[in-house]
Design a protein around this motif. Structure first.
Motif, PDB file in Angstrom:
ATOM      1  N   TYR A 150       0.873  -1.173   0.000  1.00  0.00           N
ATOM      2  CA  TYR A 150       0.000   0.000   0.000  1.00  0.00           C
ATOM      3  C   TYR A 150       0.916   1.231   0.000  1.00  0.00           C
ATOM      4  CZ  TYR A 150      -4.103  -2.825   1.180  1.00  0.00           C
ATOM      5  OH  TYR A 150      -5.125  -3.733   1.159  1.00  0.00           O
ATOM      6  N   VAL A 161       1.140  -5.135   3.760  1.00  0.00           N
ATOM      7  CA  VAL A 161       0.020  -5.779   4.450  1.00  0.00           C
ATOM      8  C   VAL A 161      -0.092  -7.219   3.958  1.00  0.00           C
ATOM      9  CG1 VAL A 161      -2.466  -5.779   4.844  1.00  0.00           C
ATOM     10  CG2 VAL A 161      -1.228  -3.607   4.706  1.00  0.00           C
ATOM     11  N   THR A 163      -2.184 -10.775   3.700  1.00  0.00           N
ATOM     12  CA  THR A 163      -3.580 -11.204   3.718  1.00  0.00           C
ATOM     13  C   THR A 163      -3.749 -12.539   3.003  1.00  0.00           C
ATOM     14  OG1 THR A 163      -5.848 -10.624   3.057  1.00  0.00           O
ATOM     15  CG2 THR A 163      -4.055  -9.898   1.615  1.00  0.00           C
ATOM     16  N   THR A 168     -10.625  -9.140  -1.411  1.00  0.00           N
ATOM     17  CA  THR A 168     -11.390  -8.106  -0.707  1.00  0.00           C
ATOM     18  C   THR A 168     -10.724  -6.731  -0.778  1.00  0.00           C
ATOM     19  OG1 THR A 168     -10.287  -8.493   1.418  1.00  0.00           O
ATOM     20  CG2 THR A 168     -12.213  -9.866   0.914  1.00  0.00           C
ATOM     21  N   ILE A 169      -9.556  -6.649  -1.411  1.00  0.00           N
ATOM     22  CA  ILE A 169      -8.819  -5.385  -1.464  1.00  0.00           C
ATOM     23  C   ILE A 169      -9.651  -4.276  -2.100  1.00  0.00           C
ATOM     24  CG2 ILE A 169      -6.855  -4.217  -2.577  1.00  0.00           C
ATOM     25  CD1 ILE A 169      -5.214  -6.726  -2.095  1.00  0.00           C
ATOM     26  N   ASP A 172     -11.570  -2.224   0.322  1.00  0.00           N
ATOM     27  CA  ASP A 172     -10.877  -1.564   1.425  1.00  0.00           C
ATOM     28  C   ASP A 172     -11.237  -0.078   1.490  1.00  0.00           C
ATOM     29  OD1 ASP A 172      -9.659  -3.882   2.119  1.00  0.00           O
ATOM     30  OD2 ASP A 172      -7.678  -3.367   1.343  1.00  0.00           O
ATOM     31  N   VAL A 173     -11.477   0.400   2.693  1.00  0.00           N
ATOM     32  CA  VAL A 173     -11.757   1.828   2.875  1.00  0.00           C
ATOM     33  C   VAL A 173     -10.834   2.458   3.917  1.00  0.00           C
ATOM     34  CG1 VAL A 173     -14.185   1.645   2.212  1.00  0.00           C
ATOM     35  CG2 VAL A 173     -13.539   1.306   4.596  1.00  0.00           C
ATOM     36  N   VAL A 175      -7.042   1.675   6.595  1.00  0.00           N
ATOM     37  CA  VAL A 175      -5.986   0.836   7.145  1.00  0.00           C
ATOM     38  C   VAL A 175      -5.776   1.283   8.587  1.00  0.00           C
ATOM     39  CG1 VAL A 175      -3.550   0.205   7.048  1.00  0.00           C
ATOM     40  CG2 VAL A 175      -4.837   0.488   4.937  1.00  0.00           C
ATOM     41  N   ARG A 194      -4.866   2.547  -2.669  1.00  0.00           N
ATOM     42  CA  ARG A 194      -5.368   1.178  -2.635  1.00  0.00           C
ATOM     43  C   ARG A 194      -4.791   0.393  -3.808  1.00  0.00           C
ATOM     44  NH1 ARG A 194     -11.342   1.317  -2.358  1.00  0.00           N
ATOM     45  NH2 ARG A 194     -11.176   2.010  -4.511  1.00  0.00           N
ATOM     46  N   ASN A 197      -6.309  -0.700  -7.728  1.00  0.00           N
ATOM     47  CA  ASN A 197      -7.349   0.288  -7.976  1.00  0.00           C
ATOM     48  C   ASN A 197      -7.500   0.506  -9.471  1.00  0.00           C
ATOM     49  OD1 ASN A 197      -8.952   2.670  -8.080  1.00  0.00           O
ATOM     50  ND2 ASN A 197      -8.280   3.187  -6.014  1.00  0.00           N
ATOM     51  N   SER A 204      -7.313   6.356  -2.094  1.00  0.00           N
ATOM     52  CA  SER A 204      -8.421   5.692  -1.415  1.00  0.00           C
ATOM     53  C   SER A 204      -8.701   6.317  -0.068  1.00  0.00           C
ATOM     54  CB  SER A 204      -8.105   4.201  -1.242  1.00  0.00           C
ATOM     55  OG  SER A 204      -6.879   4.055  -0.569  1.00  0.00           O
ATOM     56  N   MET A 206      -7.307   6.306   2.840  1.00  0.00           N
ATOM     57  CA  MET A 206      -7.274   5.420   4.013  1.00  0.00           C
ATOM     58  C   MET A 206      -6.490   6.091   5.128  1.00  0.00           C
ATOM     59  SD  MET A 206      -6.600   1.716   2.371  1.00  0.00           S
ATOM     60  CE  MET A 206      -7.533   1.111   0.972  1.00  0.00           C
TER      61      MET A 206
END
Length: 208
Positions: A150, A161, A163, A168-169, A172-173, A175, A194, A197, A204, A206
């Motif tokens: 990220y 990150v 995962t 589900t990335i 994401d909204v 971190v 993100r 994207n 994004s 975040m």
């Protein structure tokens, strides 16, 4: 049978030793399990869902199911000869109990012993409700661990990150980092891009 027989032995022994021992018989509404069963039956018999019926009509169906099947356990206890105080049988959805539970929650909230907050929950996508840990069956499975980069919006670096669910990335909204961990203190308040994207230049937003 074993569970309730042991309870019966313990309460009878306590009485024989001179204690005033009350075994209060009662049944739990098992709300989510009952809802799932009623919804399944409704789908099979009418092709409808609880949303088609609406709240009040669906509650009537649930109560009908409870009246039909809820007494099975009590009848089994009677057959076992359990020494309960049968004149004081209770059900967790009795009006008096519902009011008492509501009052206790209000008192605990006022005393600061319980509070509302954002928490990770076990979400059931079918019933659209949170489940307790006791209702979740954990299963081990083999999967891959992906490390995703990220990038910081200001170009000063990136956050790695890991995962097992890269799909589900796109949803994401935000971190989150531990504000007490010095390794991530410099990231608090910054924005990241993100990964994957469709519009890479779009932040994004975040917040760290």
């Amino acid at each position: 049978m074993l569970n309730n027989t042991i309870q019966d032995i313990l309460v009878r022994r306590a009485r024989q030793k001179g204690y005033e021992a009350l075994w209060l018989p009662g049944t739990d509404h098992a709300g989510i399990a009952t809802q799932v069963r009623v919804e399944k039956d409704l789908k099979q018999t009418t092709g409808q869902s609880r949303h088609d019926l609406g709240r009040e009509a669906f509650l009537e169906k649930v109560w009908e199911w409870k009246e039909k099947h809820g007494g099975i356990i009590i009848n089994q206890l009677h057959k076992l000869g359990c020494s309960c105080d049968w004149d004081r049988e209770r059900f967790t959805m009795d009006e008096e109990y519902t009011k008492a539970v509501g009052q206790v929650f209000i008192e605990l909230f006022k005393e600061g012993l319980i509070y509302r907050g954002r928490r990770m929950v076990n979400w059931c996508p079918v019933s659209l409700t949170a489940l307790s840990d006791e209702e979740v069956i954990m299963t081990e499975q083999k999967s891959k661990l992906y490390t995703v980069l990220y990038k910081l919006e200001d170009g000063s670096g990136a956050l790695h990150v890991a995962t097992t669910r890269p799909e589900t990335i796109m949803a994401d909204v935000a971190v989150a980092v531990n504000p007490k961990d010095p390794r991530y203190a410099h990231l608090i308040g910054k924005n990241v891009m993100r990964p994957l994207n469709p519009t890479p230049s779009l932040s994004s937003e975040m917040n760290m």
